[in-house]
Write a protein that holds these residues in place. Structure first.
Motif, PDB file in Angstrom:
ATOM      1  N   TYR A 114       0.846  -1.181   0.000  1.00 36.59           N
ATOM      2  CA  TYR A 114       0.000   0.000   0.000  1.00 36.59           C
ATOM      3  C   TYR A 114       0.883   1.232   0.000  1.00 36.59           C
ATOM      4  O   TYR A 114       1.995   1.204   0.498  1.00 36.59           O
ATOM      5  CB  TYR A 114      -0.895   0.021   1.238  1.00 36.59           C
ATOM      6  N   VAL A 115       0.357   2.307  -0.548  1.00 31.43           N
ATOM      7  CA  VAL A 115       1.064   3.578  -0.539  1.00 31.43           C
ATOM      8  C   VAL A 115       0.343   4.495   0.432  1.00 31.43           C
ATOM      9  O   VAL A 115      -0.886   4.605   0.421  1.00 31.43           O
ATOM     10  CB  VAL A 115       1.119   4.201  -1.944  1.00 31.43           C
ATOM     11  N   ILE A 116       1.129   5.122   1.276  1.00 36.95           N
ATOM     12  CA  ILE A 116       0.640   6.118   2.221  1.00 36.95           C
ATOM     13  C   ILE A 116       1.057   7.485   1.686  1.00 36.95           C
ATOM     14  O   ILE A 116       2.222   7.703   1.369  1.00 36.95           O
ATOM     15  CB  ILE A 116       1.265   5.891   3.623  1.00 36.95           C
ATOM     16  N   LEU A 164      -2.592  12.001  10.207  1.00 41.03           N
ATOM     17  CA  LEU A 164      -3.489  11.313   9.281  1.00 41.03           C
ATOM     18  C   LEU A 164      -2.862  11.283   7.898  1.00 41.03           C
ATOM     19  O   LEU A 164      -2.182  12.226   7.501  1.00 41.03           O
ATOM     20  CB  LEU A 164      -4.846  12.014   9.186  1.00 41.03           C
ATOM     21  N   SER A 165      -3.097  10.192   7.180  1.00 40.01           N
ATOM     22  CA  SER A 165      -2.601  10.049   5.815  1.00 40.01           C
ATOM     23  C   SER A 165      -3.666   9.376   4.975  1.00 40.01           C
ATOM     24  O   SER A 165      -4.654   8.862   5.497  1.00 40.01           O
ATOM     25  CB  SER A 165      -1.334   9.189   5.785  1.00 40.01           C
ATOM     26  N   VAL A 166      -3.427   9.358   3.680  1.00 38.83           N
ATOM     27  CA  VAL A 166      -4.299   8.672   2.742  1.00 38.83           C
ATOM     28  C   VAL A 166      -3.619   7.371   2.344  1.00 38.83           C
ATOM     29  O   VAL A 166      -2.428   7.369   2.009  1.00 38.83           O
ATOM     30  CB  VAL A 166      -4.579   9.542   1.498  1.00 38.83           C
ATOM     31  N   LYS A 167      -4.363   6.290   2.383  1.00 37.44           N
ATOM     32  CA  LYS A 167      -3.834   4.974   2.025  1.00 37.44           C
ATOM     33  C   LYS A 167      -4.504   4.511   0.738  1.00 37.44           C
ATOM     34  O   LYS A 167      -5.731   4.578   0.620  1.00 37.44           O
ATOM     35  CB  LYS A 167      -4.120   3.979   3.148  1.00 37.44           C
ATOM     36  N   ILE A 168      -3.667   4.058  -0.228  1.00 35.00           N
ATOM     37  CA  ILE A 168      -4.194   3.531  -1.485  1.00 35.00           C
ATOM     38  C   ILE A 168      -3.459   2.243  -1.822  1.00 35.00           C
ATOM     39  O   ILE A 168      -2.357   1.985  -1.326  1.00 35.00           O
ATOM     40  CB  ILE A 168      -4.041   4.532  -2.652  1.00 35.00           C
ATOM     41  N   ASN A 169      -4.055   1.456  -2.679  1.00 38.70           N
ATOM     42  CA  ASN A 169      -3.389   0.285  -3.216  1.00 38.70           C
ATOM     43  C   ASN A 169      -2.202   0.763  -4.059  1.00 38.70           C
ATOM     44  O   ASN A 169      -2.310   1.757  -4.784  1.00 38.70           O
ATOM     45  CB  ASN A 169      -4.384  -0.496  -4.084  1.00 38.70           C
ATOM     46  N   GLY A 170      -1.085   0.057  -3.984  1.00 38.11           N
ATOM     47  CA  GLY A 170       0.123   0.450  -4.699  1.00 38.11           C
ATOM     48  C   GLY A 170      -0.045   0.599  -6.201  1.00 38.11           C
ATOM     49  O   GLY A 170       0.664   1.384  -6.833  1.00 38.11           O
ATOM     50  N   ARG A 171      -0.992  -0.115  -6.780  1.00 40.56           N
ATOM     51  CA  ARG A 171      -1.160  -0.013  -8.238  1.00 40.56           C
ATOM     52  C   ARG A 171      -1.657   1.359  -8.673  1.00 40.56           C
ATOM     53  O   ARG A 171      -1.554   1.722  -9.844  1.00 40.56           O
ATOM     54  CB  ARG A 171      -2.073  -1.115  -8.751  1.00 40.56           C
ATOM     55  N   TYR A 172      -2.217   2.142  -7.743  1.00 38.36           N
ATOM     56  CA  TYR A 172      -2.694   3.483  -8.069  1.00 38.36           C
ATOM     57  C   TYR A 172      -1.645   4.574  -7.831  1.00 38.36           C
ATOM     58  O   TYR A 172      -1.922   5.747  -8.006  1.00 38.36           O
ATOM     59  CB  TYR A 172      -3.951   3.813  -7.253  1.00 38.36           C
ATOM     60  N   PHE A 173      -0.448   4.168  -7.422  1.00 37.99           N
ATOM     61  CA  PHE A 173       0.587   5.157  -7.096  1.00 37.99           C
ATOM     62  C   PHE A 173       0.872   6.129  -8.241  1.00 37.99           C
ATOM     63  O   PHE A 173       0.930   7.345  -8.007  1.00 37.99           O
ATOM     64  CB  PHE A 173       1.874   4.474  -6.635  1.00 37.99           C
ATOM     65  N   GLY A 217       5.004  13.562   1.609  1.00 38.78           N
ATOM     66  CA  GLY A 217       5.674  12.489   0.896  1.00 38.78           C
ATOM     67  C   GLY A 217       4.837  11.244   0.709  1.00 38.78           C
ATOM     68  O   GLY A 217       3.746  11.111   1.257  1.00 38.78           O
ATOM     69  N   PHE A 218       5.398  10.339  -0.092  1.00 38.98           N
ATOM     70  CA  PHE A 218       4.798   9.037  -0.357  1.00 38.98           C
ATOM     71  C   PHE A 218       5.621   7.987   0.368  1.00 38.98           C
ATOM     72  O   PHE A 218       6.848   8.039   0.374  1.00 38.98           O
ATOM     73  CB  PHE A 218       4.844   8.719  -1.857  1.00 38.98           C
ATOM     74  N   PHE A 219       4.935   7.000   0.920  1.00 39.66           N
ATOM     75  CA  PHE A 219       5.597   5.922   1.639  1.00 39.66           C
ATOM     76  C   PHE A 219       4.946   4.607   1.269  1.00 39.66           C
ATOM     77  O   PHE A 219       3.729   4.536   1.089  1.00 39.66           O
ATOM     78  CB  PHE A 219       5.489   6.147   3.157  1.00 39.66           C
ATOM     79  N   VAL A 220       5.763   3.576   1.163  1.00 39.75           N
ATOM     80  CA  VAL A 220       5.248   2.233   0.910  1.00 39.75           C
ATOM     81  C   VAL A 220       5.077   1.549   2.250  1.00 39.75           C
ATOM     82  O   VAL A 220       5.984   1.543   3.075  1.00 39.75           O
ATOM     83  CB  VAL A 220       6.204   1.427   0.006  1.00 39.75           C
ATOM     84  N   LEU A 221       3.919   0.951   2.434  1.00 38.50           N
ATOM     85  CA  LEU A 221       3.604   0.216   3.653  1.00 38.50           C
ATOM     86  C   LEU A 221       3.427  -1.242   3.278  1.00 38.50           C
ATOM     87  O   LEU A 221       2.619  -1.572   2.414  1.00 38.50           O
ATOM     88  CB  LEU A 221       2.315   0.768   4.264  1.00 38.50           C
ATOM     89  N   SER A 222       4.180  -2.119   3.910  1.00 34.76           N
ATOM     90  CA  SER A 222       4.071  -3.543   3.616  1.00 34.76           C
ATOM     91  C   SER A 222       2.777  -4.110   4.175  1.00 34.76           C
ATOM     92  O   SER A 222       2.102  -3.485   4.993  1.00 34.76           O
ATOM     93  CB  SER A 222       5.259  -4.293   4.192  1.00 34.76           C
TER      94      SER A 222
END
Length: 83
Positions: free
Chosen positions: A3-5, A43-52, A69-74
């Motif tokens: 997921y991307v935060i 607070l952040s927005v979480k999306i599926n990585g494919r939408y990055f 910034g953007f962060f990858v969450l495992s």
């Protein structure tokens, strides 16, 4: 799945960004910013990585000055890395 935060330093911008994503058909969720990211308003927005790629273009187009910034969450939620 990763997921991307998307982190902001403003709660208002976090909510507006999530709304903009949803308005464009991108599923998103407002979540607590993982403490491993060490940024933002909590607070952040979480999306599926494919939408990055789309989210990155949208963030650049909206020019929110509070963007942190953007962060990858495992999957396990323990690993966070900056993009």
């Amino acid at each position: 799945m990763e997921y991307v935060i998307i982190a902001f330093r403003s709660r208002t911008h976090t909510i507006k960004f999530a709304e903009e994503l949803r308005r464009r058909g991108i599923p998103s969720e407002i979540v607590n910013t993982p403490r491993q990211a060490y940024v933002g308003c909590g607070l952040s927005v979480k999306i599926n990585g494919r939408y990055f790629p789309f989210a990155k273009r949208l963030a650049n187009a909206l020019h929110f000055d509070s963007f942190a910034g953007f962060f990858v969450l495992s999957d396990n939620g323990r690993t966070v890395k900056s993009l």
